[in-house]
Design a protein around this motif. Structure first.
Motif, PDB file in Angstrom:
ATOM      1  N   ARG A   6      -1.861   2.760  -3.692  1.00  0.00           N
ATOM      2  CA  ARG A   6      -2.859   3.810  -3.490  1.00  0.00           C
ATOM      3  C   ARG A   6      -3.426   4.311  -4.818  1.00  0.00           C
ATOM      4  NH1 ARG A   6       0.596   4.614   1.004  1.00  0.00           N
ATOM      5  NH2 ARG A   6      -0.575   4.924   2.945  1.00  0.00           N
TER       6      ARG A   6
ATOM      7  N   TYR B 112       0.828  -1.208   0.000  1.00  0.00           N
ATOM      8  CA  TYR B 112       0.000   0.000   0.000  1.00  0.00           C
ATOM      9  C   TYR B 112       0.863   1.260   0.000  1.00  0.00           C
ATOM     10  CZ  TYR B 112      -4.201   2.758   1.051  1.00  0.00           C
ATOM     11  OH  TYR B 112      -5.258   3.648   1.000  1.00  0.00           O
TER      12      TYR B 112
ATOM     13  N   GLU C 179      -5.891   1.778  -5.985  1.00  0.00           N
ATOM     14  CA  GLU C 179      -7.093   1.894  -5.158  1.00  0.00           C
ATOM     15  C   GLU C 179      -7.996   3.023  -5.652  1.00  0.00           C
ATOM     16  OE1 GLU C 179      -8.197   2.575  -0.432  1.00  0.00           O
ATOM     17  OE2 GLU C 179      -6.477   3.619  -1.308  1.00  0.00           O
ATOM     18  N   GLN C 180      -7.408   4.162  -5.957  1.00  0.00           N
ATOM     19  CA  GLN C 180      -8.189   5.317  -6.390  1.00  0.00           C
ATOM     20  C   GLN C 180      -8.967   5.007  -7.671  1.00  0.00           C
ATOM     21  OE1 GLN C 180      -5.812   8.785  -7.252  1.00  0.00           O
ATOM     22  NE2 GLN C 180      -7.565  10.159  -7.265  1.00  0.00           N
TER      23      GLN C 180
END
Length: 317
Positions: A160, A155, A163-164
């Protein structure tokens, strides 16, 4: 300062090295450099720029003018860091340049898998649609990403960014805790829960002693049979033989692999077996959009300028 770039061919031919050239007195570039060529090419250099050329202790000891090694990547396993430190040679790397490129690649692979676009294109190529009694040929129907669960292991900046994009498609994202940790941080799930609960798993961790072959037979056996497994991290975090077995046995549905333990791989690598029809392999290019490569060069130039000014930027050791 005199600089030499030992493997400039690891960048696309359209990439400009102006940011590096402006930071040094002179720059000599070589497409690729074999181990026996390093000393001859770098003997007078104060700066070596390298992506994958191995710089061992024995080589570094023969380069008395060398003050700075700029690794044109995030990983620095090609440099003997202890030897460099002992010799007073600063080693820098680069990071944060590929988040857009790599996250776009991951989502493109997910979309390609769930939208089945090549199969739908084939419907028109083989005249199935032209001869259809109905206006629509369903074929292997698309599946929506909304509501699917994406597990992310690793992560950092890359995880990240993925994820977005995943959340923009309405996906649920599970961020895995480190596999060897029993205490689970807020907004994370255990490694075991990530394995068992994810429709898709995307790997973004560095390769360390703890993560080497972390994704092995035991891990694949816990994944759901419809799971899509994606590795854009390092080849060594996956046991390739175990992944091949899991795919052959349909323990997981499909794998997308952009990295292997040895690059370029040997022809008989287990994941290159043509009998494996449920795997997509690309040649370590998820990071390498034109924009990402140019950002990386700019970061190399900044590392050099900062070093000359006594500023420790991206210093590894």
């Amino acid at each position: 300062m005199q600089a030499v770039f030992l493997d400039a061919q690891t960048f696309h031919s359209s990439i400009s090295f102006n940011d590096i050239e402006q930071a040094v007195g002179s720059l000599k570039t070589y497409p690729l450099t074999k181990p026996l060529e390093v000393i001859e090419r770098a003997i007078g250099a104060e700066i070596i720029i390298t992506n994958k050329v191995m710089l061992s202790a024995a080589l570094l000891k023969q380069l008395p003018n060398l003050k700075l090694i700029c690794v044109s990547a995030t990983g620095t396993n090609n440099v003997d860091l202890d030897a460099a430190k002992a010799l007073g040679i600063v080693v820098t790397n680069v990071s944060g340049y590929a988040s857009q490129s790599l996250s776009q690649y991951v989502l493109a692979q997910i979309l390609n898998y769930y939208c089945r676009l090549p199969a739908h294109n084939q419907v028109t190529q083989n005249s199935t649609w032209q001869n259809s009694p109905t206006f629509c040929v369903h074929g292997d129907s698309m599946i929506e990403l909304a509501g699917k669960t994406l597990g992310i292991y690793g992560y950092g900046t890359l995880g990240r960014a993925v994820e977005q994009l995943a959340k923009a498609f309405g996906m649920t994202v599970l961020i895995s805790e480190h596999a060897n940790k029993t205490a689970i941080r807020a907004n994370r799930v255990s490694y075991q829960e990530m394995l068992t609960s994810s429709d898709i798993i995307s790997v973004h961790c560095p390769q360390t002693k703890a993560t080497t072959e972390l994704f092995n037979r035991a891990a694949f056996s816990k994944m759901q049979s419809h799971c899509l497994f994606i590795n854009t991290a390092r080849g060594g975090v996956v046991n390739s033989v175990d992944l091949a077995k899991a795919l052959t046995a349909n323990e997981i549905a499909h794998a997308v692999v952009d990295v292997l333990e040895q690059e370029p791989p040997q022809a008989d690598h287990p994941l290159l077996d043509k009998s494996l029809t449920n795997i997509t392999i690309t040649a370590h290019m998820a990071w390498a959009s034109i924009e990402a490569q140019q950002r990386l060069v700019a970061l190399l130039g900044k590392n050099i300028i900062d070093f000359q000014q006594g500023i420790a930027t991206n210093v590894v050791k």
